[in-house]
Scaffold this active site. Structure first.
Site, PDB file in Angstrom:
ATOM      1  N   CYS A 140      -0.135   4.097   2.766  1.00  0.00           N
ATOM      2  CA  CYS A 140       0.137   3.712   3.732  1.00  0.00           C
ATOM      3  C   CYS A 140       1.937   4.109   4.375  1.00  0.00           C
ATOM      4  O   CYS A 140       2.252   4.761   5.348  1.00  0.00           O
ATOM      5  CB  CYS A 140      -0.126   2.082   3.936  1.00  0.00           C
ATOM      6  SG  CYS A 140      -1.896   1.095   3.904  1.00  0.00           S
ATOM      7  N   CYS A 175       0.952  -1.481   0.486  1.00  0.00           N
ATOM      8  CA  CYS A 175       0.290   0.023   0.134  1.00  0.00           C
ATOM      9  C   CYS A 175       0.559   1.252   0.189  1.00  0.00           C
ATOM     10  O   CYS A 175       1.726   2.123   1.054  1.00  0.00           O
ATOM     11  CB  CYS A 175      -0.997  -0.480   1.088  1.00  0.00           C
ATOM     12  SG  CYS A 175      -1.905   1.391   1.658  1.00  0.00           S
TER      13      CYS A 175
END
Length: 298
Positions: A37, A34
């Site tokens: 993230c 991600c």
């Protein structure tokens, strides 16, 4: 429930739920693949570390390795960030992506929830040690004061009173370059602290009012020509460097009374720096401020 799921639940209970009984746990659901993230997690780490002494901790949950936990929280996308207190979700922080936004959310939650802060006990331990360092500094033992504040800095590197005390000890010890470098390295928020700004003023004052080995020639120059404001200004600076703030204030106030615009108000500016270094709340400063006001507005 599989054995792996049971283990995941037990780890979540141990690492997240139990700490949330007394702390505010920020839960970061993320995954290695991600991209967003990877941008958000360092920000969360920085902010929660700064709020650690206020009772905030960070728990990172890798959704790929904790699919059962992620499913229980109905995680549909990542990053997802929740705040938990006493085993209950109390806020969704997912939309907070900047340091400022996260701090705002945390400040709001900390005002509303009975969080046990670690900082209270640590602060109680530091207070008498800081007071000792300040007393030693006020007594003129800059070397010993610096040693005390150096030790305190290891215990509390971001404590404003510790940073301020150490900076002023450096200035008093004549370590001006080291003090300047330390100030330049401070985080912006810490640099804005009134105590740290007081230390900055002390450094500025020390730069413009260096010690003089012999005051006699300066005193003689003023006595020879009381109207020589430059000579009086030089003497006041030397008196400040020698720690004779009463005489320095008298000289600077004399200049302001004679010609408040002399050298673009240099005497008044120097006096205000002296006030800030001594401390705005100090009774001596209040007394001198009244004398200054009487000259300016009397």
């Amino acid at each position: 429930m599989s054995a792996a799921d049971k283990q995941a639940v037990e780890e979540f209970r141990r690492d997240v739920v139990e700490p949330s009984m007394t702390k505010l746990v920020v839960i970061d659901f993320w995954a290695e693949w991600c991209g967003p993230c990877k941008q958000l997690t360092p920000v969360l780490e920085k902010v929660t570390a700064a709020y650690a002494d206020k009772g905030v901790v960070l728990a990172k949950i890798d959704t790929d390795k904790n699919r059962f936990i992620a499913s229980q929280f109905q995680i549909r996308s990542i990053p997802t960030v929740y705040a938990m207190f006493q085993g209950q979700l109390v806020a969704d922080l997912t939309n907070a992506r900047t340091e400022s936004q996260i701090r705002t959310y945390l400040d709001q939650l900390l005002r509303q929830l009975p969080i046990e802060a670690d900082g209270a006990e640590a602060e109680a331990e530091l207070e008498p040690l800081i007071a000792m360092g300040e007393q030693v500094l006020a007594e003129g033992d800059a070397t010993r004061a610096l040693s005390i504040f150096d030790q305190l800095l290891e215990m509390a590197p971001d404590h404003p009173a510790v940073v301020s005390g150490r900076l002023r000890a450096l200035v008093a010890a004549g370590e001006h370059d080291e003090a300047e470098a330390a100030i330049a390295a401070l985080p912006p928020e810490l640099a804005k602290d009134p105590g740290v700004q007081r230390a900055q003023s002390a450094l500025q004052l020390a730069r413009t009012a260096p010690p003089v080995d012999d005051l006699a020639p300066l005193v003689a120059a003023v006595n020879a020509d009381p109207d020589d404001l430059q000579a009086r200004f030089d003497l006041a600076n030397a008196q400040m460097a020698a720690g004779d703030r009463d005489a320095a204030a008298d000289g600077l106030l004399h200049i302001v009374k004679t010609d408040r615009e002399w050298m673009e108000g240099a005497a008044r500016q120097q006096l205000l720096k002296l006030f800030e270094v001594v401390g705005i709340e100090d009774p001596w400063v209040s007394q001198q401020r009244r004398r200054l006001s009487a000259i300016l507005f009397g």
